[in-house]
Write a protein that holds these residues in place. Structure first.
Motif, PDB file in Angstrom:
ATOM      1  N   TYR A  81       4.858  -1.301   0.831  1.00 10.10           N
ATOM      2  CA  TYR A  81       3.492  -0.772   0.805  1.00 10.10           C
ATOM      3  C   TYR A  81       3.338   0.307   1.876  1.00 10.10           C
ATOM      4  O   TYR A  81       3.927   0.213   2.953  1.00 10.10           O
ATOM      5  CB  TYR A  81       2.474  -1.895   1.064  1.00 10.10           C
ATOM      6  CG  TYR A  81       2.327  -2.896  -0.064  1.00 10.10           C
ATOM      7  CD1 TYR A  81       1.196  -2.913  -0.870  1.00 10.10           C
ATOM      8  CD2 TYR A  81       3.317  -3.854  -0.312  1.00 10.10           C
ATOM      9  CE1 TYR A  81       1.048  -3.830  -1.910  1.00 10.10           C
ATOM     10  CE2 TYR A  81       3.183  -4.774  -1.347  1.00 10.10           C
ATOM     11  CZ  TYR A  81       2.052  -4.760  -2.136  1.00 10.10           C
ATOM     12  OH  TYR A  81       1.910  -5.675  -3.164  1.00 10.10           O
ATOM     13  N   CYS A 108      -3.154   1.922  -5.436  1.00  9.50           N
ATOM     14  CA  CYS A 108      -4.268   0.981  -5.394  1.00  9.50           C
ATOM     15  C   CYS A 108      -5.526   1.700  -5.893  1.00  9.50           C
ATOM     16  O   CYS A 108      -5.868   2.791  -5.408  1.00  9.50           O
ATOM     17  CB  CYS A 108      -4.467   0.463  -3.975  1.00  9.50           C
ATOM     18  SG  CYS A 108      -5.784  -0.778  -3.831  1.00  9.50           S
ATOM     19  N   ARG A 120       2.377   1.384  -3.443  1.00  7.82           N
ATOM     20  CA  ARG A 120       3.429   0.385  -3.285  1.00  7.82           C
ATOM     21  C   ARG A 120       4.531   0.650  -4.289  1.00  7.82           C
ATOM     22  O   ARG A 120       4.322   1.307  -5.319  1.00  7.82           O
ATOM     23  CB  ARG A 120       2.879  -1.028  -3.470  1.00  7.82           C
ATOM     24  CG  ARG A 120       2.574  -1.389  -4.920  1.00  7.82           C
ATOM     25  CD  ARG A 120       2.103  -2.828  -5.058  1.00  7.82           C
ATOM     26  NE  ARG A 120       1.916  -3.211  -6.460  1.00  7.82           N
ATOM     27  CZ  ARG A 120       1.482  -4.409  -6.860  1.00  7.82           C
ATOM     28  NH1 ARG A 120       1.148  -5.324  -5.945  1.00  7.82           N
ATOM     29  NH2 ARG A 120       1.361  -4.691  -8.144  1.00  7.82           N
TER      30      ARG A 120
END
Length: 211
Positions: free
Chosen positions: A42, A14, A5
């Motif tokens: 994202y 992530c 992101r």
């Protein structure tokens, strides 16, 4: 596969590291306790490709405008829904595009039929003196539109080519006419010279006969 992101100009991944956001569970990226600071772009990516980016907006307001996260194809129908935080549709809603009110709907749903590139922009909804966060609607050309354009070109191009050829042939024939006229003029001039030579010969023969 990685989930990434971009938030406030900073790109993150992530994962379970300290600098990462969320955590990985199988092939899912889970983000807990969302806040407005989690709003951003994202996407997921592998070593040789990446997905479309989606814009996620986190709001603490009373209203949420549902907009397709991925780009929609031109010619398709799109429904924008104005919802309460409880998930229910509002009884009515005013819809705004780029901060300008464009229409009111009694059931809280705005359907854009045959969406076009001009429909792209930032949308929001108003209800009961509350306004949702702005959400972006993205539009891209469908492959069908490209095929139709190609078919039109296939149909039109032969006509254009034949027209150009006909005009070229006509112009070339028109351009040769002065040359033909000039040759005719020269032939006429040559005929006059032959007549004069003929007269001279006749005169000489007559003179010799008298002698």
């Amino acid at each position: 596969m990685k989930v990434k992101r971009t938030v406030e100009g900073k790109t993150q991944q992530c994962g379970n590291r300290r600098e990462d956001f969320g955590f990985i569970n199988d092939s899912f990226c889970i983000v807990s306790d969302l806040s407005r600071s989690d709003s951003g772009l994202y996407w997921c990516e592998s070593s040789d490709r990446s997905s479309e980016q989606i814009n996620i907006t986190v709001t603490d307001g009373a209203l949420i405008l549902e907009v397709p996260a991925l780009p929609v194809l031109t010619g398709s129908d799109v429904t924008l829904r104005c919802r309460l935080r409880s998930g229910l549709n509002t009884e009515s809603a005013d819809f705004l595009k780029n901060n300008i009110k464009i229409r009111s709907e009694p059931d809280g749903e705005f359907i854009i039929r045959g969406v076009q590139q001009s429909d792209e922009g930032f949308y929001a909804c108003d209800f009961d003196q509350a306004q949702s966060a702005r959400s972006r609607l993205r539009v891209k050309a469908s492959s069908l539109s490209v095929v139709r354009l190609f078919c039109h070109l296939v149909v039109v191009c032969p006509y254009c080519i034949s027209t150009v050829l006909m005009v070229s042939i006509y112009c070339s024939r028109t351009g040769n006419k002065p040359a033909v006229s000039m040759e005719m003029t020269q032939s006429v001039g040559g005929a006059q010279g032959l007549d004069e030579e003929y007269d001279d010969i006749t005169y000489d023969v007559t003179t010799e006969h008298d002698f």
